[in-house]
Design a protein around this motif. Structure first.
Motif, PDB file in Angstrom:
ATOM      1  N   UNK A  58      11.566   2.609   4.609  1.00  0.00           N
ATOM      2  CA  UNK A  58      11.747   1.854   5.854  1.00  0.00           C
ATOM      3  C   UNK A  58      12.216   2.704   7.039  1.00  0.00           C
ATOM      4  N   UNK A  59      13.116   3.647   6.805  1.00  0.00           N
ATOM      5  CA  UNK A  59      13.613   4.472   7.922  1.00  0.00           C
ATOM      6  C   UNK A  59      12.504   5.376   8.458  1.00  0.00           C
ATOM      7  N   UNK A  60      11.731   5.996   7.574  1.00  0.00           N
ATOM      8  CA  UNK A  60      10.624   6.847   8.025  1.00  0.00           C
ATOM      9  C   UNK A  60       9.569   5.997   8.733  1.00  0.00           C
TER      10      UNK A  60
ATOM     11  N   UNK B 264       0.829  -1.211   0.000  1.00  0.00           N
ATOM     12  CA  UNK B 264       0.000   0.000   0.000  1.00  0.00           C
ATOM     13  C   UNK B 264       0.861   1.258   0.000  1.00  0.00           C
ATOM     14  N   UNK B 265       1.940   1.252   0.779  1.00  0.00           N
ATOM     15  CA  UNK B 265       2.826   2.414   0.812  1.00  0.00           C
ATOM     16  C   UNK B 265       3.523   2.615  -0.527  1.00  0.00           C
ATOM     17  N   UNK B 266       3.895   1.545  -1.188  1.00  0.00           N
ATOM     18  CA  UNK B 266       4.525   1.664  -2.504  1.00  0.00           C
ATOM     19  C   UNK B 266       3.551   2.266  -3.513  1.00  0.00           C
ATOM     20  N   UNK B 267       2.262   1.889  -3.425  1.00  0.00           N
ATOM     21  CA  UNK B 267       1.258   2.426  -4.363  1.00  0.00           C
ATOM     22  C   UNK B 267       1.126   3.946  -4.255  1.00  0.00           C
TER      23      UNK B 267
ATOM     24  N   UNK C 152       8.282   6.638  12.510  1.00  0.00           N
ATOM     25  CA  UNK C 152       6.861   6.859  12.803  1.00  0.00           C
ATOM     26  C   UNK C 152       6.319   5.819  13.778  1.00  0.00           C
ATOM     27  N   UNK C 153       6.668   4.566  13.556  1.00  0.00           N
ATOM     28  CA  UNK C 153       6.175   3.515  14.437  1.00  0.00           C
ATOM     29  C   UNK C 153       6.767   3.676  15.837  1.00  0.00           C
TER      30      UNK C 153
END
Length: 146
Positions: A36-38, A27-30, A42-43
Motif C-alpha cells: 500500500x505505501x509503494x 493482481x498485485x498480490x499474484x 507511485x500513484x
C-alpha cells in the motif's frame, strides 16, 4: 448505457487512490507486489488531474482513466473501475470512446498491464498488440486504423 467523462481535480486523489487499491490488489498480490505505501507513492508521483478523467456510467461514478498525449502517441494508464461495475461492459464502453477520439486524431495508444492481470485479455480484444515485457509488466500499443 451512457458513459461520460468529467475532469479530475486534485481533491480526487484520495478517492482514486482507494479505487486503485480495490481494483489492483488481487493482481498485485499474484505477482508479489502488493504494498500500500509503494502504491500510494507511485500513484502520487504519476497523478495528474489535468490528464485524468472520471468515468460515469448513467451519471454514477464508475472509475477513472489517465490519458496523456505525448509526441509519439497517447499513453493510457490508471484505468480503474469500481469492483461492482467490473465485467459489466463499462470499461469497454469507456475505451470505445477513448479509442474513437484517438483514432480520429490518428494517434497510437500505448499502455502497460501487470502480467497476471485479466486486463491483458481485455486490451488484446480491443486490438492492442504486445510490444515488450519488463519485470512484471506487459507493454502494448494500438495503432489507429489506416
Amino acid at each position: 448505457m451512457a458513459i461520460t467523462f468529467t475532469p479530475a481535480r486534485e481533491e480526487d486523489f484520495e478517492p482514486l487512490l482507494a479505487l486503485r487499491g480495490a481494483a489492483l490488489r488481487e493482481s498485485l498480490e499474484r505477482v508479489g507486489r502488493f504494498n500500500p505505501q509503494r502504491g500510494r507513492e507511485r500513484f502520487r508521483a504519476g497523478f495528474s488531474p489535468e490528464h485524468t478523467l472520471l468515468i460515469h456510467n448513467e451519471g454514477v461514478f464508475a472509475g477513472c482513466v489517465t490519458v496523456r498525449d505525448e509526441v509519439a502517441g497517447t499513453w493510457l494508464e490508471n484505468l480503474y473501475l469500481r469492483p461492482e461495475v467490473q465485467g459489466r461492459g463499462v470499461g469497454g464502453r469507456a475505451m470505445a470512446e477513448i479509442l474513437r477520439r484517438t483514432d480520429a486524431a490518428g494517434r497510437t495508444v500505448r499502455l502497460s498491464v501487470l502480467m497476471e492481470s485479466a486486463a491483458n485479455r481485455f486490451y488484446q480484444r480491443l486490438g492492442f498488440i504486445e510490444t515488450h515485457r519488463e519485470d512484471v509488466d506487459i507493454y502494448y500499443e494500438r495503432r489507429p486504423p489506416a
